[in-house]
Motif scaffolding. Structure first.
Motif, PDB file in Angstrom:
ATOM      1  N   ASN A   4      -8.874  -9.141  -2.762  1.00 42.31           N
ATOM      2  CA  ASN A   4      -9.016  -8.786  -4.179  1.00 42.31           C
ATOM      3  C   ASN A   4      -8.340  -7.455  -4.499  1.00 42.31           C
ATOM      4  O   ASN A   4      -7.668  -7.328  -5.527  1.00 42.31           O
ATOM      5  CB  ASN A   4     -10.492  -8.747  -4.576  1.00 42.31           C
ATOM      6  CG  ASN A   4     -11.092 -10.138  -4.623  1.00 42.31           C
ATOM      7  OD1 ASN A   4     -10.452 -11.107  -4.990  1.00 42.31           O
ATOM      8  ND2 ASN A   4     -12.344 -10.238  -4.217  1.00 42.31           N
ATOM      9  N   THR A   5      -8.492  -6.488  -3.638  1.00 41.07           N
ATOM     10  CA  THR A   5      -7.893  -5.171  -3.857  1.00 41.07           C
ATOM     11  C   THR A   5      -6.369  -5.253  -3.873  1.00 41.07           C
ATOM     12  O   THR A   5      -5.711  -4.539  -4.635  1.00 41.07           O
ATOM     13  CB  THR A   5      -8.366  -4.184  -2.772  1.00 41.07           C
ATOM     14  OG1 THR A   5      -9.782  -4.073  -2.851  1.00 41.07           O
ATOM     15  CG2 THR A   5      -7.733  -2.819  -2.943  1.00 41.07           C
ATOM     16  N   ALA A   6      -5.803  -6.129  -3.059  1.00 43.03           N
ATOM     17  CA  ALA A   6      -4.343  -6.242  -2.987  1.00 43.03           C
ATOM     18  C   ALA A   6      -3.726  -6.664  -4.319  1.00 43.03           C
ATOM     19  O   ALA A   6      -2.561  -6.363  -4.577  1.00 43.03           O
ATOM     20  CB  ALA A   6      -3.949  -7.228  -1.885  1.00 43.03           C
ATOM     21  N   PHE A   7      -4.493  -7.312  -5.165  1.00 41.44           N
ATOM     22  CA  PHE A   7      -3.964  -7.688  -6.485  1.00 41.44           C
ATOM     23  C   PHE A   7      -3.997  -6.506  -7.446  1.00 41.44           C
ATOM     24  O   PHE A   7      -3.180  -6.417  -8.357  1.00 41.44           O
ATOM     25  CB  PHE A   7      -4.728  -8.880  -7.062  1.00 41.44           C
ATOM     26  CG  PHE A   7      -4.372 -10.168  -6.388  1.00 41.44           C
ATOM     27  CD1 PHE A   7      -3.250 -10.883  -6.769  1.00 41.44           C
ATOM     28  CD2 PHE A   7      -5.150 -10.652  -5.347  1.00 41.44           C
ATOM     29  CE1 PHE A   7      -2.900 -12.062  -6.126  1.00 41.44           C
ATOM     30  CE2 PHE A   7      -4.809 -11.833  -4.702  1.00 41.44           C
ATOM     31  CZ  PHE A   7      -3.684 -12.538  -5.094  1.00 41.44           C
ATOM     32  N   ASP A   8      -4.942  -5.595  -7.239  1.00 44.74           N
ATOM     33  CA  ASP A   8      -5.030  -4.396  -8.077  1.00 44.74           C
ATOM     34  C   ASP A   8      -4.095  -3.292  -7.581  1.00 44.74           C
ATOM     35  O   ASP A   8      -3.517  -2.562  -8.372  1.00 44.74           O
ATOM     36  CB  ASP A   8      -6.467  -3.864  -8.096  1.00 44.74           C
ATOM     37  CG  ASP A   8      -7.432  -4.839  -8.743  1.00 44.74           C
ATOM     38  OD1 ASP A   8      -7.011  -5.598  -9.641  1.00 44.74           O
ATOM     39  OD2 ASP A   8      -8.612  -4.854  -8.339  1.00 44.74           O
ATOM     40  N   VAL A   9      -3.994  -3.168  -6.271  1.00 41.53           N
ATOM     41  CA  VAL A   9      -3.136  -2.158  -5.645  1.00 41.53           C
ATOM     42  C   VAL A   9      -2.231  -2.909  -4.670  1.00 41.53           C
ATOM     43  O   VAL A   9      -2.541  -3.015  -3.483  1.00 41.53           O
ATOM     44  CB  VAL A   9      -3.984  -1.098  -4.900  1.00 41.53           C
ATOM     45  CG1 VAL A   9      -3.095  -0.010  -4.318  1.00 41.53           C
ATOM     46  CG2 VAL A   9      -5.048  -0.518  -5.802  1.00 41.53           C
ATOM     47  N   PRO A  10      -1.125  -3.459  -5.177  1.00 49.90           N
ATOM     48  CA  PRO A  10      -0.311  -4.351  -4.348  1.00 49.90           C
ATOM     49  C   PRO A  10       0.469  -3.669  -3.221  1.00 49.90           C
ATOM     50  O   PRO A  10       0.898  -4.332  -2.295  1.00 49.90           O
ATOM     51  CB  PRO A  10       0.642  -5.007  -5.334  1.00 49.90           C
ATOM     52  CG  PRO A  10       0.619  -4.167  -6.550  1.00 49.90           C
ATOM     53  CD  PRO A  10      -0.653  -3.402  -6.546  1.00 49.90           C
ATOM     54  N   TYR A  11       0.634  -2.347  -3.298  1.00 53.25           N
ATOM     55  CA  TYR A  11       1.420  -1.644  -2.286  1.00 53.25           C
ATOM     56  C   TYR A  11       0.706  -0.370  -1.867  1.00 53.25           C
ATOM     57  O   TYR A  11      -0.057   0.201  -2.622  1.00 53.25           O
ATOM     58  CB  TYR A  11       2.796  -1.235  -2.849  1.00 53.25           C
ATOM     59  CG  TYR A  11       3.533  -2.363  -3.494  1.00 53.25           C
ATOM     60  CD1 TYR A  11       4.220  -3.289  -2.728  1.00 53.25           C
ATOM     61  CD2 TYR A  11       3.539  -2.520  -4.878  1.00 53.25           C
ATOM     62  CE1 TYR A  11       4.889  -4.343  -3.319  1.00 53.25           C
ATOM     63  CE2 TYR A  11       4.205  -3.574  -5.472  1.00 53.25           C
ATOM     64  CZ  TYR A  11       4.880  -4.477  -4.682  1.00 53.25           C
ATOM     65  OH  TYR A  11       5.532  -5.521  -5.254  1.00 53.25           O
ATOM     66  N   ARG A  12       1.018   0.064  -0.673  1.00 50.60           N
ATOM     67  CA  ARG A  12       0.642   1.399  -0.231  1.00 50.60           C
ATOM     68  C   ARG A  12       1.918   2.027   0.304  1.00 50.60           C
ATOM     69  O   ARG A  12       2.848   1.333   0.708  1.00 50.60           O
ATOM     70  CB  ARG A  12      -0.452   1.373   0.827  1.00 50.60           C
ATOM     71  CG  ARG A  12      -0.012   0.813   2.158  1.00 50.60           C
ATOM     72  CD  ARG A  12      -1.101   0.981   3.234  1.00 50.60           C
ATOM     73  NE  ARG A  12      -0.732   0.281   4.435  1.00 50.60           N
ATOM     74  CZ  ARG A  12       0.134   0.728   5.351  1.00 50.60           C
ATOM     75  NH1 ARG A  12       0.732   1.882   5.202  1.00 50.60           N
ATOM     76  NH2 ARG A  12       0.427   0.008   6.424  1.00 50.60           N
ATOM     77  N   LEU A  13       1.973   3.334   0.290  1.00 48.94           N
ATOM     78  CA  LEU A  13       3.144   4.027   0.815  1.00 48.94           C
ATOM     79  C   LEU A  13       2.999   4.214   2.314  1.00 48.94           C
ATOM     80  O   LEU A  13       1.894   4.430   2.830  1.00 48.94           O
ATOM     81  CB  LEU A  13       3.306   5.378   0.123  1.00 48.94           C
ATOM     82  CG  LEU A  13       3.638   5.308  -1.367  1.00 48.94           C
ATOM     83  CD1 LEU A  13       3.702   6.712  -1.951  1.00 48.94           C
ATOM     84  CD2 LEU A  13       4.942   4.572  -1.611  1.00 48.94           C
ATOM     85  N   ASP A  14       4.126   4.147   3.018  1.00 45.04           N
ATOM     86  CA  ASP A  14       4.096   4.386   4.458  1.00 45.04           C
ATOM     87  C   ASP A  14       3.893   5.875   4.721  1.00 45.04           C
ATOM     88  O   ASP A  14       3.730   6.678   3.791  1.00 45.04           O
ATOM     89  CB  ASP A  14       5.361   3.847   5.124  1.00 45.04           C
ATOM     90  CG  ASP A  14       6.611   4.659   4.802  1.00 45.04           C
ATOM     91  OD1 ASP A  14       6.548   5.573   3.952  1.00 45.04           O
ATOM     92  OD2 ASP A  14       7.660   4.366   5.406  1.00 45.04           O
ATOM     93  N   ALA A  15       3.903   6.270   5.979  1.00 45.53           N
ATOM     94  CA  ALA A  15       3.632   7.659   6.359  1.00 45.53           C
ATOM     95  C   ALA A  15       4.642   8.636   5.765  1.00 45.53           C
ATOM     96  O   ALA A  15       4.320   9.792   5.521  1.00 45.53           O
ATOM     97  CB  ALA A  15       3.605   7.787   7.876  1.00 45.53           C
ATOM     98  N   THR A  16       5.857   8.167   5.504  1.00 47.38           N
ATOM     99  CA  THR A  16       6.873   9.057   4.933  1.00 47.38           C
ATOM    100  C   THR A  16       6.700   9.220   3.429  1.00 47.38           C
ATOM    101  O   THR A  16       7.272  10.128   2.840  1.00 47.38           O
ATOM    102  CB  THR A  16       8.291   8.515   5.189  1.00 47.38           C
ATOM    103  OG1 THR A  16       8.482   7.310   4.438  1.00 47.38           O
ATOM    104  CG2 THR A  16       8.539   8.261   6.666  1.00 47.38           C
TER     105      THR A  16
END
Length: 173
Positions: free
Chosen positions: A107-119
């Motif tokens: 469910n969260t992936a539809f609200d926040v579809p991406y996360r930033l990598d370590a960089t």
């Protein structure tokens, strides 16, 4: 992160139920291929001690992932926890508790579809690949099903698709 990707438009053509079904199909092929790897015996001499146990154990892990995907799919199609729990030989509360984290992640992936990598420069999709790029998944899964002699378009044909957006009437001068 409000930037769009080419996959966003493709994904919009699919219902969440269809996306969940694609993920289940993808995970099921992993299970099938993992099991198939245990069938052939010609490479046994090349496998170290305990190697087949390792493969069988990995199959359990793949099956657990497919089970979680099946639960998510069933919830997306409206199944109650009681209906799901009866097949797991659990109570409804136990079933919900067991799969709550996976369902929350979905469910969260539809609200926040991406996360930033370590960089902080690269976006990492939060949806499983089959849901993130469903057009690719349909092609791959239909090809897999055809090669397994399950049927042509055995996957994509039965998906519940999103209703097409109504096109706005064209304005003529």
């Amino acid at each position: 992160m409000t930037e769009t990707t080419p996959y966003d438009a493709d994904r919009a053509r699919f219902t969440r139920q269809a996306l969940a079904r694609l993920v289940l199909c993808d995970h099921a092929t992993d299970v099938a291929e993992g099991a198939a790897g245990l069938v052939a015996t010609e490479n046994d001499p090349d496998t170290g001690p305990g190697g087949r146990v390792s493969q069988a154990f990995q199959l359990i892990e793949l099956a657990e992932r497919a089970l979680a995907s099946a639960v998510i799919y069933e919830r997306e199609r409206g199944s109650s926890w009681a209906e799901i729990a009866q097949y797991l030989e659990l109570g409804p509360g136990e079933a919900e508790e067991r799969f709550a984290a996976k369902l929350d992640g979905w469910n969260t992936a539809f609200d926040v579809p991406y996360r930033l990598d370590a960089t902080g420069r690269k976006r990492i999709p939060q949806l499983p690949t089959a849901a993130y790029d469903p057009a690719w998944a349909c092609d791959q899964l239909d090809r897999w099903a055809s090669l397994q002699r399950i049927g042509i378009e055995a996957v994509s044909f039965g998906l519940v698709m999103a209703a097409p957006e109504e096109e706005s009437p064209s304005v003529t001068p």
